[in-house]
Design an enzyme around this catalytic site. Structure first.
Site, PDB file in Angstrom:
ATOM      1  N   ASP A  59      39.182  51.204 125.137  1.00 48.91           N
ATOM      2  CA  ASP A  59      39.392  52.635 124.892  1.00 48.91           C
ATOM      3  C   ASP A  59      38.405  53.469 125.705  1.00 48.91           C
ATOM      4  OD1 ASP A  59      41.393  52.016 123.187  1.00 48.91           O
ATOM      5  OD2 ASP A  59      40.432  52.680 121.348  1.00 48.91           O
ATOM      6  N   ASP A  86      41.606  50.295 115.053  1.00 46.46           N
ATOM      7  CA  ASP A  86      42.399  50.761 116.190  1.00 46.46           C
ATOM      8  C   ASP A  86      43.866  50.807 115.771  1.00 46.46           C
ATOM      9  OD1 ASP A  86      43.336  51.406 118.674  1.00 46.46           O
ATOM     10  OD2 ASP A  86      43.263  49.374 119.465  1.00 46.46           O
ATOM     11  N   THR A 124      45.718  56.566 119.579  1.00 42.00           N
ATOM     12  CA  THR A 124      46.858  55.871 118.952  1.00 42.00           C
ATOM     13  C   THR A 124      46.974  56.238 117.470  1.00 42.00           C
ATOM     14  OG1 THR A 124      45.377  53.973 118.730  1.00 42.00           O
ATOM     15  CG2 THR A 124      46.967  53.891 120.494  1.00 42.00           C
ATOM     16  N   THR A 125      45.840  56.394 116.801  1.00 43.78           N
ATOM     17  CA  THR A 125      45.876  56.767 115.378  1.00 43.78           C
ATOM     18  C   THR A 125      46.365  58.203 115.217  1.00 43.78           C
ATOM     19  OG1 THR A 125      43.984  55.304 115.064  1.00 43.78           O
ATOM     20  CG2 THR A 125      44.514  56.793 113.257  1.00 43.78           C
TER      21      THR A 125
END
Length: 547
Positions: A396, A64, A97-98
Site C-alpha cells: 500500500d 486490509d 479498499t476499505t
C-alpha cells in the site's frame, strides 16, 4: 438480429427461480450493506483486525479490506460485485479498499428511501451521475493542492499518513524510507513518459527471523539460489554478468525419439557429439570472459566442469522475472543462444556479487549497482503471519508513493475531504438523491469517529460547523477527525494528506457500483435442484464465511 447472431432467449423452466422489481433492488442494497458492515471496523488508525481461516487451515490476520474480502465466500451476486470493486481499487491505486466498500454500501442505503417512495431507479441514477461529475470537478479543482514530487519530506508525510492506519505504523519511518527509495529506484522516464513498475521490479523477499527493524532495501537483486558447483567463487567484486535463456546441456529428444545403435563405436560417438555440443556452448561463453553466468534453464555437470576451469560462477534455473530484474539492475541483456553472445550483452553495472546464508537457505546478492532500475526489499519478522501483513502494508505504501509520482496532487485526510465535498454538493444540489449522496459521504468521518470510541453525533456536528464556516474558496477546509483520539484537528497542520488519485478512484468506483446495482431489477438463477430441493432464491443467499 444483431451482427448476424441470434437474439438471446431466456427460457424459464421449472428449475429456474426468478425474482424481479423492487424486491431485488432492496435485496441488492441489503447485500451491499452487509458487506460494508463487515469491513467498517477496519477503517482508520484504531482499526480492528479480522482473523480469517481458509479451507486449508491457514489463517490471515489483517485490516486490509481487499485481503479480507478475498478470503470471504458469499453467495449473493450483488455481494460478489461489491467484493470485486475492492479488487479493482487495489489493482488500480493500491489503497482505499476499505473506504470504497464503506462508501458504496452507504450510497446504496441512501437510495433505499427513494425506492420505497416509488421513485424510479433511473431518476436516482441520473442524480448520482450528476453528483459524480461535480465531485470530480471539485477534486481536480479547488479541493486539491499540488505537491512537488521531488520534495522528499512532503511525499514522506503522505506515505506516513497512508500507513498510519496499518499494523506497520509502529515502524513508520522505516517503511516510508523503504517505499520512497523503492519507487525512486524503479522510476523510469522515457520520451517524456514516466513509468513506475513496482510489481515487476520491486521484489519483496520475506525471511522469518530477526525483527522488523532489520528490514532493508537493496539497490540490486537478491535471489534464493546457490552456485551450481561448490568450488565456484562466491564473492566477486565488480563482476561481469552474463544472462542466458538457454540450457547448458545436451538437449535430449522427446519421448518418441528412437536412436538405433549397432555397435560400441556408435554409442561412444553419441557421447562425443553431446560433449562437443556442451563444449562449444561453454567456449562461446568463456570467450567473453564473464565472472558470473545466470541461466533460466539447466547446467549439466560437464558444463559446470568447463566453466569452473575457466573461473566462471554459474547459477541455474532462475525465474524469468528474476532474470529480467538482474538485467535491469546491472545493464545486461538476456540472450537466447550462446553463439549470438556479444560484448554489449555483458552487464558491468553491479559492484558486488556474493552468496550469503540466511536462516537455512543460501541467497545470491547482486548489489552496489551503479544505476539500478530494480531493487529488492528484504523483510524480517517474527513469524510468517507478521511478514505477510507487513508485506500487504508495504505494498500500500509503495502504491501511494507511486501515485504521487504519477499524479502529484493531494487532498486532506481524516474525513476532511469527504466533509468538504459534502458541503459543496449540498450548496449546489436541490433534488433528494443528489443531497442523499452528499450526506452518504459523511460515512467516512462518522466511521473514523466510531472506531476510536468518540461521541459520533457531537463530533460530526462540530465538524460540519467548521466546514460551513470555511470561507476561503481557493483552498480546501482541512478540518477532519484525528483517528487516534476522535478529536477535531486541522489536517493541514497535522500533515495528514492523501493522494488525489486514490480519492478520485474511490469515489468513481463507489458511485458507479451503486449505479450498477440500482440498475438491476431482475435476478434469474438457473441452478439445478439438489435432492429434489428447490434452488435457493437470491433472498435466501446469505453471506457465508468460509469454514
Amino acid at each position: 438480429m444483431f451482427g448476424g447472431g441470434r437474439a438471446p432467449i431466456v427460457v424459464l423452466s421449472n428449475n429456474t427461480k426468478r425474482e424481479s422489481g423492487r424486491k431485488v433492488q432492496l435485496e441488492n442494497i441489503n447485500a451491499g450493506k452487509q458487506i460494508a458492515d463487515v469491513i467498517r471496523t477496519c477503517l482508520g488508525p484504531q482499526a480492528m483486525l479480522k482473523m480469517l481461516m481458509d479451507p486449508m487451515g491457514g489463517i490471515v490476520m489483517t485490516n486490509d479490506g481487499n485481503a479480507i474480502l478475498r478470503e470471504i465466500t458469499v453467495q449473493h451476486p450483488a455481494a460478489k460485485s461489491m467484493i470485486e470493486i475492492a479488487r479493482t481499487q487495489d489493482e488500480e491505486v493500491g489503497d482505499g479498499t476499505t473506504s470504497v466498500i464503506v462508501l458504496a454500501g452507504e450510497m446504496l442505503v441512501a437510495a433505499e428511501q427513494f425506492l420505497e417512495q416509488q421513485m424510479h431507479p433511473t431518476v436516482i441514477i441520473r442524480e448520482y451521475k450528476k453528483a459524480l461529475e461535480d465531485i470530480v470537478t471539485l477534486l481536480e479543482g479547488p479541493l486539491s493542492v499540488p505537491v512537488d514530487r521531488n520534495d522528499k519530506a512532503a511525499v514522506a508525510q503522505v506515505v506516513r499518513g497512508c500507513i498510519g492506519t496499518k499494523f506497520i505504523s509502529k515502524w513508520g519511518d522505516l517503511a516510508v524510507n523503504i517505499a520512497l527509495d523503492a519507487v525512486n529506484t524503479v522510476l523510469l522516464e522515457e520520451n517524456g513518459r514516466t513509468e513506475v513498475d513496482i510489481k515487476r521490479y520491486a521484489k519483496v523477499e520475506k525471511i522469518p527471523g530477526g525483527s522488523i527493524e532489520e528490514s532493508q532495501i537493496m539497490k540490486g537483486v537478491m535471489i534464493n539460489k546457490d552456485v551450481t558447483h561448490p568450488k565456484m567463487r562466491r564473492y566477486i567484486k565488480n563482476p561481469r554478468i552474463m544472462l542466458l535463456d538457454c540450457s547448458l546441456e545436451y538437449k535430449k529428444g522427446e519421448s518418441q525419439t528412437n536412436v538405433e545403435i549397432s555397435g560400441q563405436e556408435d554409442f561412444t560417438r553419441l557421447l562425443e557429439i553431446e560433449e562437443e555440443h556442451v563444449r562449444r556452448q561453454c567456449d562461446d561463453i568463456i570467450a567473453l570472459k564473464p565472472d558470473v553466468v545466470f541461466t533460466e534453464k539447466g547446467v549439466s555437470d560437464l558444463a559446470q566442469h568447463f566453466l569452473l576451469k575457466a573461473g566462471i560462477t554459474a547459477m541455474r534455473r532462475l525465474r524469468k522475472s528474476d532474470n529480467n530484474r538482474i538485467a535491469r539492475a546491472c545493464g545486461a541483456t538476456v540472450v537466447n543462444r550462446t553463439d549470438e553472445l556479444q560484448e554489449s550483452d555483458i552487464g558491468t553495472g553491479a559492484g558486488l556479487f556474493e552468496i550469503k546464508k540466511m536462516g537455512d537457505e543460501y541467497f545470491c546478492y547482486v548489489t552496489e549497482c551503479k544505476n539500478p532500475k530494480a531493487c529488492t526489499i528484504l523483510l524480517r519478522g517474527a513469524s510468517k503471519d507478521i511478514l505477510n501483513e507487513t508485506e500487504r502494508n508495504l505494498q500500500d505504501a509503495l502504491q501511494v508513493a507511486r501515485n504521487i509520482v504519477l499524479s502529484p496532487r493531494l487532498v486532506p485526510g481524516g474525513g476532511a475531504i469527504e466533509m468538504a465535498v459534502c458541503q459543496k454538493l449540498l450548496g449546489k444540489g436541490t433534488s433528494g438523491p443528489y443531497t442523499a449522496l452528499a450526506h452518504a459521504l459523511e460515512i467516512i468521518p462518522r466511521t473514523l469517529a466510531q472506531n476510536c470510541g468518540a461521541n459520533t453525533i457531537r463530533t460530526l456536528t462540530a465538524l460540519r460547523a467548521k466546514h460551513a464556516n470555511h470561507t476561503d474558496a481557493s483552498a480546501p477546509c482541512t478540518w477532519g477527525i484525528d483517528g487516534e483520539t476522535g478529536e477535531l484537528v486541522e489536517q493541514g497542520k497535522k500533515g495528514l494528506w492523501e493522494p488525489l488519485a486514490v480519492k478520485l478512484q474511490t469515489y468513481k468506483t463507489a458511485i458507479e457500483t451503486a449505479i450498477l446495482l440500482l440498475r438491476i431489477d431482475d435476478i434469474v438463477s438457473g441452478s439445478k435442484k439438489k435432492g429434489g430441493q428447490e434452488p435457493p432464491t437470491p433472498s435466501q443467499m446469505a453471506q457465508q464465511p468460509q469454514e
